[in-house]
Design a protein around this motif. Structure first.
Motif, mmCIF file in Angstrom:
data_model
loop_
_atom_site.group_PDB
_atom_site.id
_atom_site.type_symbol
_atom_site.label_atom_id
_atom_site.label_comp_id
_atom_site.label_asym_id
_atom_site.label_seq_id
_atom_site.Cartn_x
_atom_site.Cartn_y
_atom_site.Cartn_z
ATOM 1 N N PRO A 1 0.804 -1.240 0.000
ATOM 2 C CA PRO A 1 0.000 0.000 0.000
ATOM 3 C C PRO A 1 0.829 1.278 0.000
ATOM 4 C CG PRO A 1 -0.075 -1.088 2.149
ATOM 5 C CD PRO A 1 0.570 -2.052 1.207
ATOM 6 N N GLN A 2 2.032 1.223 0.574
ATOM 7 C CA GLN A 2 2.841 2.434 0.676
ATOM 8 C C GLN A 2 3.255 2.988 -0.686
ATOM 9 O OE1 GLN A 2 3.842 -0.628 1.370
ATOM 10 N NE2 GLN A 2 5.743 -0.954 0.237
ATOM 11 N N GLU B 1 0.201 5.320 -1.988
ATOM 12 C CA GLU B 1 -0.477 6.266 -1.091
ATOM 13 C C GLU B 1 -0.748 7.614 -1.741
ATOM 14 O OE1 GLU B 1 1.949 6.454 2.381
ATOM 15 O OE2 GLU B 1 1.159 4.591 3.246
ATOM 16 N N GLN B 2 0.261 8.180 -2.385
ATOM 17 C CA GLN B 2 0.114 9.523 -2.944
ATOM 18 C C GLN B 2 -0.963 9.562 -4.028
ATOM 19 O OE1 GLN B 2 3.728 11.186 -4.489
ATOM 20 N NE2 GLN B 2 2.790 13.126 -5.063
ATOM 21 N N ARG C 1 -3.255 7.269 -4.662
ATOM 22 C CA ARG C 1 -4.535 6.789 -4.137
ATOM 23 C C ARG C 1 -5.263 7.921 -3.432
ATOM 24 N NH1 ARG C 1 -4.971 1.079 -0.793
ATOM 25 N NH2 ARG C 1 -7.258 0.973 -0.573
ATOM 26 N N GLU C 2 -4.542 8.701 -2.650
ATOM 27 C CA GLU C 2 -5.161 9.834 -1.953
ATOM 28 C C GLU C 2 -5.658 10.875 -2.942
ATOM 29 O OE1 GLU C 2 -3.871 13.281 1.320
ATOM 30 O OE2 GLU C 2 -2.601 11.518 0.999
ATOM 31 N N ASP D 1 -12.869 5.349 -1.435
ATOM 32 C CA ASP D 1 -11.642 4.581 -1.642
ATOM 33 C C ASP D 1 -11.731 3.923 -3.021
ATOM 34 O OD1 ASP D 1 -9.498 2.841 -1.657
ATOM 35 O OD2 ASP D 1 -9.759 2.194 0.424
#
Length: 410
Positions: A363-364, A367-368, A370-371, A381
């Motif tokens: 997931p890391q 993150e950018q 996805r947000e 989401d």
């Protein structure tokens, strides 16, 4: 414009003679109605009939359709539905909508069609969502790694009414585009001639360290970097030369794209990594759609639905019978004739790739983006919602058996 060899018996000069008399769009639409070889006389007769039908009365709306590098011949290889949509919409509206179809990269290419649409130069465009993501970044929503487990899952999502809320409405709000329909495949690595004499790839690690062309998708780069596939931005039009000259080991794209773009002679292995979506879609500008009367807007949606069902069946058949995307390959298919080997990786290799690069396991990495995408979608989401919808059907569902639904109706 180039006239593909599949239009057998028709020289470039003769094609343009017919087009000069009946118009390019009428000639292209007529040519696209043939399933195989045609004679000059047949083409001229069909073009005349098409012209007379299309111009039997004045159109209320004339729409320009920029279809990247597509023409009647290669649309019989990758069944993206562009010409079928144009024909059906003109017929459905009894000529009140008339479409000027411009393919063969004459008005726009894979990365520029979306920009020409946003600039109002064209009203409708066909290109991959991945190449279009540069001009419409919300299209990255389809490109999370291993979000779709199969082509069937892709079709299921596009038919789902939830796709209206998750994909279509935010795309329209942010980029002024109405997502109409799409072909569905999953991307792999298409290895060039440098791999011709090597054994067929069976292990993911054999691809580690290779240098591969990447499309305009920002999310695709994340997956490729995580898989040690060294993404290199190369224009679609320059990819063939890159593979031929060995400047890159391979290219991330899908099987029918290799076949339709005449890349098969420089591809030796088609590795079915299926690590993110390959979606050759058609969109219409919101501005053009909003100018239409309500009943004509309904016709656009019904033609989109009809085309989506056509593409779903036709591309699945073409993959096996035209492209050669099967094991064993059928004789006479494009891959068979060009000695392109299919490398269908075992489930454990696909699982390894998924664990290396997908948002579910890494997931890391996401993150950018996805947000960002979640924010554009109103706070939902995006990955998890599409992931869950894609798994509403059994994993062994055949793509042609996915139930069609009118996605704009709850």
């Amino acid at each position: 414009m180039t006239i593909d060899n599949n239009l057998k018996g028709i020289s470039r000069r003769d094609f343009f003679r017919v087009a000069g008399r009946y118009g390019m769009s009428s000639t292209l639409l007529a040519a696209g109605s043939f399933g195989g070889a045609m004679s000059l006389a047949n083409l001229a007769s069909a073009a005349e009939s098409t012209y007379e039908k299309r111009f039997s009365k004045p159109a209320k709306h004339n729409l320009t359709f920029g279809a990247a590098g597509f023409n009647p011949a290669n649309l019989l290889i990758e069944r993206a539905g562009a010409l079928e949509f144009a024909r059906d919409l003109e017929s459905r509206t009894d000529g009140e909508i008339r479409i000027e179809f411009i393919g063969n990269n004459q008005i726009c290419g894979q990365t520029s069609c979306v920009e020409k649409a946003q600039q109002g130069i064209i009203d409708i465009y066909a290109a991959s969502t991945q190449n279009s993501a540069g001009g419409a970044p919300y299209l990255n929503i389809l490109d999370y790694a291993y979000m779709f487990p199969s082509r069937a899952a892709q079709y299921h999502f596009l038919y789902s009414p939830e796709s209206q809320r998750i994909l279509r409405d935010p795309l329209e709000k942010r980029h002024g585009l109405k997502f109409l329909f799409s072909h569905c495949e999953l991307r792999g690595i298409q290895l060039g001639l440098g791999w011709e004499k090597r054994p067929t790839v069976t292990k993911l690690e054999e691809l580690f360290g290779t240098k591969n062309r990447v499309t305009g998708t920002q999310l695709g780069r994340i997956a490729m970097q995580a898989l040690n596939l060294n993404p290199v931005p190369v224009a679609w039009e320059e990819t063939l030369d890159g593979l031929k000259q060995g400047l890159i080991d391979g290219a991330e794209t899908w099987a029918s794209a290799v076949a339709y773009a005449n890349m098969s002679p420089v591809v030796s292995q088609s590795v079915d990594l299926k690590f993110f979506a390959g979606t050759e879609h058609t969109s219409m500008t919101t501005a053009a759609f909003d100018k239409l009367e309500g009943y004509l807007q309904d016709a656009v949606m019904e033609s989109s639905y009809w085309t989506q069902t056509h593409v779903q069946a036709a591309n699945e058949a073409a993959l096996v019978k035209t492209v050669g995307w099967s094991d064993p390959q059928l004789p006479g298919t494009i891959f068979k004739e060009n000695n392109v080997r299919n490398a269908f990786l075992a489930d454990d290799q696909i699982k390894m790739a998924e664990e290396m690069c997908s948002p579910q396991f890494q997931p890391q990495l996401w993150e950018q983006w996805r947000e960002r995408l979640n924010g554009w979608a109103g706070g939902i989401d995006t990955y998890q919602e599409i992931f869950d919808i894609a798994r509403q059907i059994p994993t062994d569902t055949l793509p042609e058996n996915v139930e069609p639904r009118r996605w704009w109706r709850a």
